[in-house]
Design a protein around this motif. Sequence first.
Motif, PDB file in Angstrom:
ATOM      1  N   ALA A 146       0.858  -1.180   0.000  1.00 32.41           N
ATOM      2  CA  ALA A 146       0.000   0.000   0.000  1.00 32.41           C
ATOM      3  C   ALA A 146       0.892   1.227   0.000  1.00 32.41           C
ATOM      4  O   ALA A 146       1.832   1.320   0.790  1.00 32.41           O
ATOM      5  CB  ALA A 146      -0.915   0.013   1.223  1.00 32.41           C
ATOM      6  N   GLN A 147       0.603   2.155  -0.884  1.00 25.51           N
ATOM      7  CA  GLN A 147       1.378   3.385  -0.938  1.00 25.51           C
ATOM      8  C   GLN A 147       0.443   4.589  -1.045  1.00 25.51           C
ATOM      9  O   GLN A 147      -0.634   4.501  -1.619  1.00 25.51           O
ATOM     10  CB  GLN A 147       2.345   3.369  -2.135  1.00 25.51           C
ATOM     11  N   ARG A 148       0.864   5.677  -0.452  1.00 26.10           N
ATOM     12  CA  ARG A 148       0.107   6.930  -0.508  1.00 26.10           C
ATOM     13  C   ARG A 148       1.102   8.085  -0.515  1.00 26.10           C
ATOM     14  O   ARG A 148       2.256   7.924  -0.102  1.00 26.10           O
ATOM     15  CB  ARG A 148      -0.842   7.048   0.694  1.00 26.10           C
ATOM     16  N   PRO A 149       0.677   9.237  -0.990  1.00 30.74           N
ATOM     17  CA  PRO A 149       1.615  10.361  -1.082  1.00 30.74           C
ATOM     18  C   PRO A 149       2.103  10.813   0.291  1.00 30.74           C
ATOM     19  O   PRO A 149       1.364  10.769   1.276  1.00 30.74           O
ATOM     20  CB  PRO A 149       0.772  11.464  -1.740  1.00 30.74           C
ATOM     21  N   HIS A 150       3.351  11.246   0.331  1.00 32.31           N
ATOM     22  CA  HIS A 150       3.850  11.933   1.517  1.00 32.31           C
ATOM     23  C   HIS A 150       3.170  13.301   1.613  1.00 32.31           C
ATOM     24  O   HIS A 150       2.929  13.958   0.592  1.00 32.31           O
ATOM     25  CB  HIS A 150       5.368  12.138   1.434  1.00 32.31           C
ATOM     26  N   LEU A 151       2.858  13.717   2.812  1.00 31.62           N
ATOM     27  CA  LEU A 151       2.297  15.043   3.041  1.00 31.62           C
ATOM     28  C   LEU A 151       3.298  15.867   3.832  1.00 31.62           C
ATOM     29  O   LEU A 151       3.917  15.356   4.775  1.00 31.62           O
ATOM     30  CB  LEU A 151       0.968  14.951   3.800  1.00 31.62           C
ATOM     31  N   ALA A 152       3.471  17.113   3.459  1.00 27.64           N
ATOM     32  CA  ALA A 152       4.470  17.973   4.101  1.00 27.64           C
ATOM     33  C   ALA A 152       3.906  18.603   5.369  1.00 27.64           C
ATOM     34  O   ALA A 152       2.800  19.144   5.367  1.00 27.64           O
ATOM     35  CB  ALA A 152       4.918  19.056   3.128  1.00 27.64           C
ATOM     36  N   PHE A 153       4.659  18.492   6.457  1.00 28.93           N
ATOM     37  CA  PHE A 153       4.308  19.111   7.729  1.00 28.93           C
ATOM     38  C   PHE A 153       5.533  19.848   8.260  1.00 28.93           C
ATOM     39  O   PHE A 153       6.660  19.382   8.088  1.00 28.93           O
ATOM     40  CB  PHE A 153       3.874  18.066   8.755  1.00 28.93           C
ATOM     41  N   GLU A 154       5.284  20.972   8.928  1.00 30.49           N
ATOM     42  CA  GLU A 154       6.382  21.675   9.572  1.00 30.49           C
ATOM     43  C   GLU A 154       6.980  20.806  10.669  1.00 30.49           C
ATOM     44  O   GLU A 154       8.196  20.746  10.844  1.00 30.49           O
ATOM     45  CB  GLU A 154       5.885  22.996  10.160  1.00 30.49           C
ATOM     46  N   ARG A 155       6.106  20.119  11.408  1.00 28.27           N
ATOM     47  CA  ARG A 155       6.515  19.104  12.378  1.00 28.27           C
ATOM     48  C   ARG A 155       5.726  17.847  12.077  1.00 28.27           C
ATOM     49  O   ARG A 155       4.517  17.898  11.881  1.00 28.27           O
ATOM     50  CB  ARG A 155       6.221  19.554  13.814  1.00 28.27           C
ATOM     51  N   GLN A 156       6.413  16.721  12.055  1.00 28.53           N
ATOM     52  CA  GLN A 156       5.739  15.477  11.714  1.00 28.53           C
ATOM     53  C   GLN A 156       4.745  15.069  12.809  1.00 28.53           C
ATOM     54  O   GLN A 156       5.083  15.082  13.998  1.00 28.53           O
ATOM     55  CB  GLN A 156       6.752  14.357  11.507  1.00 28.53           C
ATOM     56  N   PRO A 157       3.525  14.718  12.430  1.00 27.56           N
ATOM     57  CA  PRO A 157       2.538  14.275  13.424  1.00 27.56           C
ATOM     58  C   PRO A 157       3.013  13.044  14.183  1.00 27.56           C
ATOM     59  O   PRO A 157       3.732  12.199  13.645  1.00 27.56           O
ATOM     60  CB  PRO A 157       1.309  13.949  12.573  1.00 27.56           C
ATOM     61  N   VAL A 158       2.605  12.963  15.429  1.00 30.24           N
ATOM     62  CA  VAL A 158       2.913  11.824  16.299  1.00 30.24           C
ATOM     63  C   VAL A 158       1.646  10.966  16.425  1.00 30.24           C
ATOM     64  O   VAL A 158       0.534  11.492  16.444  1.00 30.24           O
ATOM     65  CB  VAL A 158       3.363  12.320  17.685  1.00 30.24           C
ATOM     66  N   GLY A 159       1.820   9.663  16.511  1.00 31.57           N
ATOM     67  CA  GLY A 159       0.684   8.784  16.719  1.00 31.57           C
ATOM     68  C   GLY A 159       0.161   8.122  15.461  1.00 31.57           C
ATOM     69  O   GLY A 159      -0.839   7.405  15.511  1.00 31.57           O
ATOM     70  N   VAL A 160       0.845   8.329  14.328  1.00 31.99           N
ATOM     71  CA  VAL A 160       0.372   7.739  13.076  1.00 31.99           C
ATOM     72  C   VAL A 160       0.398   6.209  13.160  1.00 31.99           C
ATOM     73  O   VAL A 160      -0.518   5.530  12.703  1.00 31.99           O
ATOM     74  CB  VAL A 160       1.209   8.237  11.883  1.00 31.99           C
ATOM     75  N   GLY A 161       1.442   5.666  13.772  1.00 31.22           N
ATOM     76  CA  GLY A 161       1.510   4.212  13.935  1.00 31.22           C
ATOM     77  C   GLY A 161       0.388   3.681  14.806  1.00 31.22           C
ATOM     78  O   GLY A 161      -0.186   2.617  14.528  1.00 31.22           O
ATOM     79  N   ASP A 162       0.048   4.406  15.865  1.00 30.27           N
ATOM     80  CA  ASP A 162      -1.069   4.012  16.731  1.00 30.27           C
ATOM     81  C   ASP A 162      -2.369   4.011  15.933  1.00 30.27           C
ATOM     82  O   ASP A 162      -3.226   3.132  16.100  1.00 30.27           O
ATOM     83  CB  ASP A 162      -1.200   4.986  17.906  1.00 30.27           C
ATOM     84  N   LEU A 163      -2.514   5.002  15.069  1.00 36.44           N
ATOM     85  CA  LEU A 163      -3.717   5.114  14.248  1.00 36.44           C
ATOM     86  C   LEU A 163      -3.801   3.970  13.246  1.00 36.44           C
ATOM     87  O   LEU A 163      -4.869   3.365  13.062  1.00 36.44           O
ATOM     88  CB  LEU A 163      -3.715   6.462  13.525  1.00 36.44           C
ATOM     89  N   ILE A 164      -2.691   3.657  12.597  1.00 35.47           N
ATOM     90  CA  ILE A 164      -2.667   2.548  11.635  1.00 35.47           C
ATOM     91  C   ILE A 164      -3.093   1.246  12.298  1.00 35.47           C
ATOM     92  O   ILE A 164      -3.945   0.505  11.785  1.00 35.47           O
ATOM     93  CB  ILE A 164      -1.253   2.408  11.023  1.00 35.47           C
ATOM     94  N   THR A 165      -2.513   0.948  13.451  1.00 38.88           N
ATOM     95  CA  THR A 165      -2.828  -0.306  14.144  1.00 38.88           C
ATOM     96  C   THR A 165      -4.295  -0.380  14.521  1.00 38.88           C
ATOM     97  O   THR A 165      -4.960  -1.405  14.309  1.00 38.88           O
ATOM     98  CB  THR A 165      -1.955  -0.455  15.402  1.00 38.88           C
ATOM     99  N   SER A 166      -4.831   0.698  15.075  1.00 39.26           N
ATOM    100  CA  SER A 166      -6.214   0.671  15.555  1.00 39.26           C
ATOM    101  C   SER A 166      -7.210   0.583  14.411  1.00 39.26           C
ATOM    102  O   SER A 166      -8.205  -0.155  14.501  1.00 39.26           O
ATOM    103  CB  SER A 166      -6.502   1.905  16.413  1.00 39.26           C
ATOM    104  N   VAL A 167      -6.967   1.314  13.322  1.00 38.36           N
ATOM    105  CA  VAL A 167      -7.906   1.283  12.198  1.00 38.36           C
ATOM    106  C   VAL A 167      -7.874  -0.079  11.506  1.00 38.36           C
ATOM    107  O   VAL A 167      -8.919  -0.611  11.118  1.00 38.36           O
ATOM    108  CB  VAL A 167      -7.595   2.425  11.208  1.00 38.36           C
ATOM    109  N   PHE A 168      -6.684  -0.654  11.355  1.00 38.39           N
ATOM    110  CA  PHE A 168      -6.612  -1.994  10.763  1.00 38.39           C
ATOM    111  C   PHE A 168      -7.321  -3.014  11.646  1.00 38.39           C
ATOM    112  O   PHE A 168      -8.108  -3.835  11.160  1.00 38.39           O
ATOM    113  CB  PHE A 168      -5.164  -2.419  10.543  1.00 38.39           C
ATOM    114  N   ALA A 169      -7.051  -2.967  12.953  1.00 36.92           N
ATOM    115  CA  ALA A 169      -7.689  -3.917  13.872  1.00 36.92           C
ATOM    116  C   ALA A 169      -9.202  -3.779  13.838  1.00 36.92           C
ATOM    117  O   ALA A 169      -9.931  -4.784  13.788  1.00 36.92           O
ATOM    118  CB  ALA A 169      -7.166  -3.703  15.291  1.00 36.92           C
TER     119      ALA A 169
END
Length: 284
Positions: A205-228
């Motif tokens: 699975a691939q998706r575009p990178h999005l530019a942030f001044e500071r990278q968001p935290v918790g993306v891995g937590d979100l991936i795990t919970s949404v998949f589960a």
Amino acid sequence: MQGILSIQSHVTYGHAGNSCAVFPMQRMGHEVWAINTVQFSNHTQHPQGWTGQAHDARQISEIFEGLAKLKALSQIKGIVTGYLGGPSHCDVIVDIVQEVRRHNPECLYFCDPVMGAPDKGCIVSEGVAELLVNKVMPIADVIVPNQFELSQFIGEPIETLEQASQACLKAMAKGPKLVLAKHLHSVSQDAFTMMLSSENENYLAQRPHLAFERQPVGVGDLITSVFAAGYLNGLSEVEAFKHCNNAVYGVLKVTQEKGEWELQTIAAQQEFTSPTGQFDLTHL
């Protein structure tokens, strides 16, 4: 009443750990019973610092014992774990998974093996990574490691797509039935890349990178919970993977549009049920 037991960190302000994972799973139709491994005022990348502390392993056990007294263990259809505050937390997780399975053998365990990323301000206690590799990850049904964590689990470096594919197979030989490699940073510089590997096939699975001044935290937590949540809703592993990729991208897109770096899970909540972006998977 069936539910998902989610055991991970908690922040009062913003979205990381359970503060990031619980609402999406609820929004996707699940009862979620949260146990916090740590309670911080905010995630650790804020330049102002943070306050709070890790909970004692005994506190985690006591809350779990309370659920047992309610005869709720047979109703736990899934366990999701993330950031663990110390080695004793790892031992408690193993005990909890085994006890829940004794009451409900069909319960699925989703393990996000957070091992720390000092460059991102995420630190885990000494001994946690070793116990995750040797005791916790092998008993999981599904593991959701990033590239570094997957490499640690199999004890080999990962730098190419072929190595990532082989790493997933080697990981499954250690116990897990599914591997969702949630960030393969070496595979592509142009796209955020994830891989889902089962016994018979791999999907990218691939998706575009999005530019942030500071990278968001918790993306891995979100991936795990949404998949589960998707998988426990009855989606196939591939359908849940595609939905997860699309939904997480949608949340990040809203976060970027609002000029925030705390994940906008509330503002983007429709993404959990009806993702606005659609990215096809690649069958390897």
